[in-house]
Design a protein around this motif. Structure first.
Motif, PDB file in Angstrom:
ATOM      1  N   ILE A 372     -82.159 -18.559 -69.142  1.00 22.49           N
ATOM      2  CA  ILE A 372     -81.675 -19.208 -70.358  1.00 22.49           C
ATOM      3  C   ILE A 372     -81.818 -20.724 -70.329  1.00 22.49           C
ATOM      4  N   ALA A 373     -82.005 -21.291 -69.135  1.00 23.92           N
ATOM      5  CA  ALA A 373     -82.174 -22.743 -69.010  1.00 23.92           C
ATOM      6  C   ALA A 373     -83.325 -23.102 -68.073  1.00 23.92           C
ATOM      7  N   GLU A 374     -83.342 -22.478 -66.877  1.00 26.86           N
ATOM      8  CA  GLU A 374     -84.359 -22.774 -65.875  1.00 26.86           C
ATOM      9  C   GLU A 374     -84.902 -21.472 -65.290  1.00 26.86           C
ATOM     10  N   PRO A 375     -86.213 -21.383 -65.029  1.00 25.32           N
ATOM     11  CA  PRO A 375     -86.798 -20.146 -64.496  1.00 25.32           C
ATOM     12  C   PRO A 375     -86.163 -19.667 -63.192  1.00 25.32           C
ATOM     13  N   LYS A 376     -85.688 -20.603 -62.365  1.00 25.57           N
ATOM     14  CA  LYS A 376     -85.161 -20.225 -61.052  1.00 25.57           C
ATOM     15  C   LYS A 376     -83.632 -20.289 -60.993  1.00 25.57           C
ATOM     16  N   GLU A 377     -82.984 -20.272 -62.137  1.00 30.41           N
ATOM     17  CA  GLU A 377     -81.522 -20.325 -62.156  1.00 30.41           C
ATOM     18  C   GLU A 377     -80.930 -19.074 -61.515  1.00 30.41           C
ATOM     19  N   PRO A 378     -79.726 -19.139 -60.963  1.00 29.69           N
ATOM     20  CA  PRO A 378     -79.102 -17.946 -60.358  1.00 29.69           C
ATOM     21  C   PRO A 378     -78.762 -16.907 -61.425  1.00 29.69           C
ATOM     22  N   GLN A 379     -78.644 -15.673 -60.972  1.00 33.95           N
ATOM     23  CA  GLN A 379     -78.301 -14.613 -61.919  1.00 33.95           C
ATOM     24  C   GLN A 379     -76.854 -14.768 -62.370  1.00 33.95           C
ATOM     25  N   GLY A 380     -76.616 -14.494 -63.651  1.00 30.43           N
ATOM     26  CA  GLY A 380     -75.275 -14.486 -64.222  1.00 30.43           C
ATOM     27  C   GLY A 380     -75.144 -13.360 -65.237  1.00 30.43           C
ATOM     28  N   TRP A 381     -74.191 -13.497 -66.138  1.00 29.26           N
ATOM     29  CA  TRP A 381     -73.966 -12.439 -67.123  1.00 29.26           C
ATOM     30  C   TRP A 381     -74.991 -12.465 -68.261  1.00 29.26           C
ATOM     31  N   ASN A 433     -68.009 -20.236 -79.765  1.00 32.81           N
ATOM     32  CA  ASN A 433     -67.892 -21.691 -79.843  1.00 32.81           C
ATOM     33  C   ASN A 433     -68.020 -22.306 -78.447  1.00 32.81           C
ATOM     34  N   TRP A 434     -69.226 -22.216 -77.878  1.00 37.39           N
ATOM     35  CA  TRP A 434     -69.461 -22.737 -76.530  1.00 37.39           C
ATOM     36  C   TRP A 434     -69.301 -24.259 -76.510  1.00 37.39           C
ATOM     37  N   THR A 435     -68.675 -24.762 -75.469  1.00 39.83           N
ATOM     38  CA  THR A 435     -68.524 -26.209 -75.298  1.00 39.83           C
ATOM     39  C   THR A 435     -69.269 -26.715 -74.063  1.00 39.83           C
ATOM     40  N   ALA A 436     -69.861 -25.804 -73.302  1.00 44.07           N
ATOM     41  CA  ALA A 436     -70.592 -26.181 -72.092  1.00 44.07           C
ATOM     42  C   ALA A 436     -72.071 -25.870 -72.261  1.00 44.07           C
ATOM     43  N   ASN A 437     -72.892 -26.426 -71.392  1.00 44.50           N
ATOM     44  CA  ASN A 437     -74.327 -26.223 -71.417  1.00 44.50           C
ATOM     45  C   ASN A 437     -74.669 -24.750 -71.175  1.00 44.50           C
ATOM     46  N   PRO A 438     -75.688 -24.204 -71.879  1.00 44.45           N
ATOM     47  CA  PRO A 438     -76.049 -22.789 -71.677  1.00 44.45           C
ATOM     48  C   PRO A 438     -76.356 -22.449 -70.227  1.00 44.45           C
ATOM     49  N   GLY A 439     -76.979 -23.373 -69.498  1.00 46.13           N
ATOM     50  CA  GLY A 439     -77.299 -23.104 -68.101  1.00 46.13           C
ATOM     51  C   GLY A 439     -76.073 -22.929 -67.230  1.00 46.13           C
ATOM     52  N   VAL A 440     -74.964 -23.550 -67.608  1.00 40.95           N
ATOM     53  CA  VAL A 440     -73.699 -23.391 -66.876  1.00 40.95           C
ATOM     54  C   VAL A 440     -73.022 -22.093 -67.279  1.00 40.95           C
ATOM     55  N   VAL A 441     -72.988 -21.861 -68.590  1.00 38.08           N
ATOM     56  CA  VAL A 441     -72.281 -20.680 -69.122  1.00 38.08           C
ATOM     57  C   VAL A 441     -72.954 -19.395 -68.676  1.00 38.08           C
ATOM     58  N   ALA A 442     -74.263 -19.306 -68.866  1.00 43.37           N
ATOM     59  CA  ALA A 442     -74.980 -18.046 -68.681  1.00 43.37           C
ATOM     60  C   ALA A 442     -75.100 -17.616 -67.237  1.00 43.37           C
ATOM     61  N   THR A 443     -75.029 -18.552 -66.306  1.00 44.01           N
ATOM     62  CA  THR A 443     -75.228 -18.214 -64.893  1.00 44.01           C
ATOM     63  C   THR A 443     -73.926 -17.913 -64.161  1.00 44.01           C
ATOM     64  N   SER A 444     -72.803 -17.949 -64.874  1.00 49.60           N
ATOM     65  CA  SER A 444     -71.548 -17.503 -64.260  1.00 49.60           C
ATOM     66  C   SER A 444     -71.514 -15.975 -64.270  1.00 49.60           C
ATOM     67  N   ILE A 445     -70.711 -15.398 -63.388  1.00 52.51           N
ATOM     68  CA  ILE A 445     -70.649 -13.938 -63.292  1.00 52.51           C
ATOM     69  C   ILE A 445     -70.126 -13.334 -64.577  1.00 52.51           C
ATOM     70  N   ARG A 446     -69.138 -13.982 -65.166  1.00 56.56           N
ATOM     71  CA  ARG A 446     -68.642 -13.578 -66.477  1.00 56.56           C
ATOM     72  C   ARG A 446     -68.242 -14.850 -67.226  1.00 56.56           C
ATOM     73  N   PRO A 447     -68.287 -14.820 -68.567  1.00 56.53           N
ATOM     74  CA  PRO A 447     -67.981 -16.038 -69.326  1.00 56.53           C
ATOM     75  C   PRO A 447     -66.579 -16.563 -69.028  1.00 56.53           C
ATOM     76  N   ASP A 448     -66.502 -17.874 -68.779  1.00 58.62           N
ATOM     77  CA  ASP A 448     -65.210 -18.522 -68.532  1.00 58.62           C
ATOM     78  C   ASP A 448     -64.711 -19.095 -69.861  1.00 58.62           C
ATOM     79  N   PHE A 449     -63.960 -18.280 -70.603  1.00 59.24           N
ATOM     80  CA  PHE A 449     -63.554 -18.679 -71.940  1.00 59.24           C
ATOM     81  C   PHE A 449     -62.573 -19.854 -71.920  1.00 59.24           C
ATOM     82  N   GLU A 450     -61.770 -19.966 -70.879  1.00 59.26           N
ATOM     83  CA  GLU A 450     -60.808 -21.065 -70.819  1.00 59.26           C
ATOM     84  C   GLU A 450     -61.501 -22.413 -70.620  1.00 59.26           C
ATOM     85  N   ARG A 451     -62.597 -22.405 -69.874  1.00 63.80           N
ATOM     86  CA  ARG A 451     -63.272 -23.664 -69.540  1.00 63.80           C
ATOM     87  C   ARG A 451     -64.440 -23.982 -70.456  1.00 63.80           C
TER      88      ARG A 451
END
Length: 525
Positions: A372-381, A433-451
């Motif tokens: 979603i941001a970089e070809p070599k980004e870690p796997q996330g949700w 209503n995402w407030t963080a960069n897609p590369g941060v959001v998408a590579t987490s194990i599950r979406p961090d809605f609080e952050r």
């Protein structure tokens, strides 16, 4: 009198024949099933029974050009309809009842709003668009098809047999446009029919209708309304095809949180809206995780295929090659390892053939983006496992693929890997209503809605839900995202400098919203 239990309409008919003439009223109920026998009140001869006549005046007022006799299934012309109404033709009761019985046996309970079936029947019989028949009542649909059968418009031979055969065909047509993907290809969009470059073409992408998301499957009126509004835009734009990039519904079909009853109702609701898409516009479906489950099983794949067609396949439109991939195999295939291997082998064979043919443009379509941001980004949700990502992305690039369209994220994002552009499209239903960069959001194990999510967390309205228009020409591809409140009036307007909005203020508001959701427009040569 004892009446053996059977499909309720036939049982009620037996009851109607058993009672004294005139005893059956519009309030009568069958003693065996307790179901109302209201429409059967007319089949008993009595002084109160008046002959039925074809009316449907609202259809007679439509202009003749609305009636397309060459449409598949069309049985009669505007002239025939006017003549039948003016002559006050009597409706053959036996055929009228046959239609109503058939509906009760085959359709009732299978369709959330049975009226949508009657509207479809009338639209098909007269070659009309579905939006033109919404005022038609069930008994009027029965009047019409009964007269058509009597006049041998539905087929030659016995009118009752012709009527039943035509209804069986219509039942198939009622759902078939959702299952045109089969045997790894798509009816009407094969290489033989569409393999040669035909010049510029445009199509519309809708991602994540996901009926039920906003209110946790308690209701889905907002998402359904947004999908309906999008369909209205699609019918005006008249693209070559409509792409729906997965997650048609929200309720899980399987797993610990499964709600198959709600999922089935949501499927019915989605189909009712998508039946409004002009019949000349093919609808291509991509499987999402909510459609087949986070950890799909063979049974869930079979269920999806029975509703929406193949879960992976290829097709051609105007010389452009498209590959639909089941991305859930690259999220968790622990229960479908054999099916994943089959898709892997098919993908490799497709790309090998593509390298030999070298079409002007080639596109991959999946629900979850490979990255979603970089070809070599870690796997996330919201991206693929690393190994299949690297392998299949390389195969795609080597085969000349320059565009990859996805959904899943409920927001817009664009990433590149050399000449390959991966476009993640925001939803036509609920967006987050995402407030963080897609590369941060998408590579987490599950979406961090609080952050990572603002207040309110979700949007499902015409100022946030939207569609993407994609265009191919000699030079390359372009695409642009529009909120539904600011969709362009024509496909040409979608890519004009400055757009063609009703007002500059609305355009500025639209740009502010789409910039918050992600990137608005891009092009690639």
């Amino acid at each position: 009198m004892n009446i053996t239990c059977r499909p309720w309409a036939r049982c009620c008919r037996a009851f109607a024949k058993a009672v004294q003439p005139g005893a059956l009223t519009m309030d009568s109920r069958c003693p065996c099933t307790s179901r109302p026998t209201s429409y059967l009140a007319t089949i008993r001869p009595s002084k109160r029974t008046q002959p039925r006549r074809l009316k449907v005046v609202h259809l007679a007022h439509l202009p003749p050009e609305d009636f397309v006799e060459c449409k598949e299934g069309a049985a009669a012309s505007h002239a025939w309809l006017l003549s039948a109404i003016e002559e006050q033709r009597h409706v053959p009761i036996s055929l009228w009842v046959l239609y109503r019985e058939w509906v009760d046996d085959v359709i009732d309970g299978q369709v959330e709003q049975v009226d949508s079936w009657h509207h479809f029947v009338v639209a098909r019989a007269l070659g009309l668009n579905l939006c033109k028949t919404k005022e038609t009542k069930p008994h009027e649909a029965a009047d019409l098809v009964a007269l058509l059968a009597e006049d041998n418009k539905l087929g030659h031979g016995n009118p009752a047999d012709s009527l039943e055969a035509w209804l069986d065909e219509t039942r198939e047509a009622f759902d078939f446009r959702f299952r045109k993907a089969h045997h790894r290809s798509f009816d009407g969009l094969t290489i033989a029919e569409e393999g040669e470059w035909q010049g510029d073409l445009c199509f519309v992408q809708l991602a994540d209708p996901q009926l039920g998301m906003k209110h946790g499957d308690r209701s889905w009126e907002e998402e359904k309304a947004m999908l309906s509004l999008a369909v209205q835009h699609v019918n005006k734009l008249k693209p070559r095809f409509l792409l729906v990039s997965g997650d048609l519904t929200n309720a899980w079909p399987v797993g610990p949180q499964a709600d198959p009853a709600s999922a089935a109702k949501q499927v019915v609701a989605v189909k009712e809206v998508l039946r409004e898409v002009d019949s000349s516009i093919p609808i291509v479906f991509v499987p999402g995780n909510h459609d087949i489950g986070q950890v799909p099983t063979p049974n869930e794949l079979d269920l999806y295929r029975s509703r929406w067609g193949d879960d992976y396949f290829s097709f051609w439109v105007g010389g452009v090659y498209f590959m639909v991939v089941n991305s859930q195999f690259y999220m968790d295939s622990s229960k479908t390892e054999m099916q994943r291997k089959d898709q892997d082998a098919w993908i490799e064979a497709q790309f090998e053939a593509l390298k030999k043919r070298q079409p002007k443009h080639a596109v991959v379509l999946s629900h979850v983006p490979p990255f979603i941001a970089e070809p070599k980004e870690p796997q996330g949700w919201a991206n693929w496992e690393v190994e299949p990502r690297e392998r299949i992305v390389k195969l795609a690039k080597d085969a000349g693929v320059r565009l990859w369209l996805c959904g899943h994220y409920h927001g817009n994002a664009i990433a590149v890997d050399d000449d390959l552009e991966v476009v993640t499209c925001a939803g036509v239903g609920t967006n987050i209503n995402w407030t963080a960069n897609p590369g941060v959001v998408a590579t987490s194990i599950r979406p961090d809605f609080e952050r990572c999510v603002g207040d309110p967390p979700f949007f499902a309205d015409a100022q946030h839900s939207g569609l993407r228009i994609v265009r191919f020409d000699e030079e390359g591809h372009r695409h642009s995202w529009f909120v539904l409140a600011d969709a362009p009036p024509t496909l040409l307007d979608a890519f004009r400098q400055g757009g063609n909005s009703p007002s500059r203020k609305q355009k500025r508001n639209s740009e502010a919203i789409t910039n918050r959701l992600g990137l608005c427009s891009t092009s690639s040569g």
